[in-house]
Design a protein around this motif. Structure first.
Motif, mmCIF file in Angstrom:
data_model
loop_
_atom_site.group_PDB
_atom_site.id
_atom_site.type_symbol
_atom_site.label_atom_id
_atom_site.label_comp_id
_atom_site.label_asym_id
_atom_site.label_seq_id
_atom_site.Cartn_x
_atom_site.Cartn_y
_atom_site.Cartn_z
ATOM 1 N N LYS A 155 0.812 -1.211 0.000
ATOM 2 C CA LYS A 155 0.000 0.000 0.000
ATOM 3 C C LYS A 155 0.849 1.265 0.000
ATOM 4 O O LYS A 155 0.578 2.209 -0.752
ATOM 5 N N CYS A 164 1.853 -6.328 13.428
ATOM 6 C CA CYS A 164 0.588 -6.127 14.131
ATOM 7 C C CYS A 164 0.140 -7.460 14.708
ATOM 8 O O CYS A 164 -0.144 -8.405 13.964
ATOM 9 N N GLU A 167 -3.807 -8.418 13.935
ATOM 10 C CA GLU A 167 -4.122 -8.964 12.612
ATOM 11 C C GLU A 167 -3.087 -9.979 12.151
ATOM 12 O O GLU A 167 -3.232 -10.563 11.075
ATOM 13 N N CYS A 175 1.597 2.333 7.926
ATOM 14 C CA CYS A 175 0.437 1.521 8.313
ATOM 15 C C CYS A 175 0.159 1.635 9.802
ATOM 16 O O CYS A 175 -0.996 1.663 10.242
ATOM 17 N N THR A 178 -1.824 4.784 10.460
ATOM 18 C CA THR A 178 -3.149 4.931 9.835
ATOM 19 C C THR A 178 -4.073 3.772 10.227
ATOM 20 O O THR A 178 -4.800 3.863 11.210
ATOM 21 N N ASP A 179 -4.025 2.703 9.472
ATOM 22 C CA ASP A 179 -4.977 1.602 9.676
ATOM 23 C C ASP A 179 -4.749 0.842 10.975
ATOM 24 O O ASP A 179 -5.686 0.265 11.535
ATOM 25 N N HIS A 180 -3.521 0.819 11.476
ATOM 26 C CA HIS A 180 -3.187 0.032 12.671
ATOM 27 C C HIS A 180 -2.824 0.941 13.854
ATOM 28 O O HIS A 180 -2.063 0.537 14.730
ATOM 29 N N ARG A 181 -3.375 2.137 13.862
ATOM 30 C CA ARG A 181 -2.982 3.093 14.904
ATOM 31 C C ARG A 181 -3.355 2.596 16.297
ATOM 32 O O ARG A 181 -2.584 2.754 17.247
ATOM 33 N N HIS A 183 -3.849 -0.563 17.180
ATOM 34 C CA HIS A 183 -3.523 -1.981 17.344
ATOM 35 C C HIS A 183 -2.243 -2.156 18.162
ATOM 36 O O HIS A 183 -1.476 -1.203 18.367
#
Length: 405
Positions: A155, A164, A167, A175, A178-181, A183
């Protein structure tokens, strides 16, 4: 048709903020292009909150809505792939049997290490600063890599250096922002160390199980050999005993036939002697009967009185021949009944022996289910991709052998 790499230079696909090939390129109202993550971080880091183009310094009263420019994104991806293929071909042509150094200019030398921080492969000469300079010593060096594509974020096109745990996947620094802030994100080194510890424990357990299984195999093979030897011995003993039994039966049968013949001869002799005596008595009786008949018919009274005996002295042979009957105690049926009884007893004994032998067999007893360790959240490493189907595990067995008695 000419490719994009033949007409466009690398500078046209570089973001002026990160100085790397565009990742999710967006176009500002002024016409300049940037990575979406780069321009977002740039605007978020300004204290005044103004949205300004880093290139032409044009200020926007409201933050523009950022949308990925699909055309530039496809061109950048195509350019990135073409450059990667070209570099790999150059490396293979320049250095037979290995990867070439990315720093060498004239003569390409064989690369000995790849730096995951610099994203560069080095030969022995150009690797020297990484072994001498203190700041470069902290860089992670691995065996030469032909392609970095698998180590790059699909990405953001950044190196994968984080993990992570929620996931269970490798991510880059963008990442994680953004998407895993929210996690649980850790460094790859920490996750790798934790998994290596699990692998070491698993390896120790496997080696222990291997030794146990080898011992079990030895026991099973030894038990099978003992069972085979015992079976062969039992077979030989059985054949010997049965042959001896058959020989004994044949011998006894001969003795029985001899006794029967001897008895039959004795009875035959007695019968012949009795027949002779009876025939003699029969002749005497017939003669006496004829004389009595003759005298009883005579008219000469003197002859009757002179030649006949007084009535009180007349005696006839009257032996009791009922007592001279043939002894038939060993007649037909005696031997058959005795042999039938022996056969029944032998069959019952054989059936009992076969049943006893059937009860001694090779047994496989399953062990109790294994007890899982608690307190570990890391699963053992698997070489297969994740699947929704349940995994089947071959049952482990405990073996025990019993040799027949």
């Amino acid at each position: 048709m000419a490719t994009a790499g033949s007409h466009l230079s690398e500078d046209q696909f570089l973001c002026s903020i990160c100085l790397d090939v565009f990742t999710e390129p967006v176009s500002l109202p002024c016409g300049h292009n940037f990575c979406k993550a780069c321009i977002t971080d740039c605007w978020n880091s300004t204290a005044s909150g103004l949205c300004r183009c880093p290139m032409c310094k044009e200020t926007f009263n409201t933050r523009p809505e950022l949308r990925v420019n699909c055309f530039i994104s496809e061109m950048a991806d195509h350019f990135r792939k073409s450059v990667q293929v070209t570099e790999e071909q150059d490396r293979e042509d320049d250095v037979p049997g290995g990867m070439s150094c990315d720093v060498c200019i004239d003569t390409k030398m064989k690369a000995v290490k790849t730096c995951l921080v610099c994203l560069t492969s080095y030969c022995e000469t150009h690797l020297e600063p990484h072994r001498r300079v203190q700041t470069l010593k902290t860089h992670q060096l691995v065996e030469p890599l032909g392609s970095m594509e698998d180590r790059m974020c699909k990405k953001h096109n950044k190196i994968l250096e984080l993990f992570c745990r929620e996931e269970q996947r490798c991510i880059c620094t963008l990442c994680s922002q953004t998407d895993h802030r929210s996690h649980n994100v850790v460094a790859l080194e920490d996750e790798s160390g934790k998994r290596k510890e699990v692998m070491r424990k698993t390896k120790t357990e496997c080696e222990q199980k291997i030794q146990e299984r080898k011992l079990e195999l030895q026991k099973i093979r030894r038990s099978a050999e003992v069972n085979k030897e015992a079976a062969e011995k039992e077979t030989a003993d059985g054949v010997e005993v049965l042959n001896a039994l058959v020989a004994s039966i044949q011998k006894r049968m001969g003795e029985i036939f001899e006794v029967i013949n001897r008895k039959q001869q004795e009875v035959q002799q007695k019968a012949e002697q009795s027949i002779t005596e009876i025939q003699q008595e029969l002749a005497e009786l017939q003669m006496t009967s004829m004389e009595c008949d003759k005298l009883s018919r005579s008219e000469d009274h003197l002859e009757v009185v002179m030649y006949s005996l007084p009535p009180a002295s007349i005696t006839l042979p009257c032996s009791d021949w009922y007592e001279v009957l043939m002894d038939n105690k060993i007649s037909a049926g005696t031997v058959r009944a005795a042999v039938t009884k022996m056969e029944k007893t032998l069959n019952e004994g054989m059936e009992a022996l076969i049943k006893q032998l059937e009860e001694h067999h090779f047994q496989v007893t399953p062990p109790p289910p294994p007890r899982h360790r608690q307190g570990s959240s890391i699963k053992p490493p698997s070489l297969q991709p994740p699947s929704t189907k349940p995994r089947l595990r071959a049952p482990r067995h405990h073996f025990s052998c019993y040799a027949p008695v």
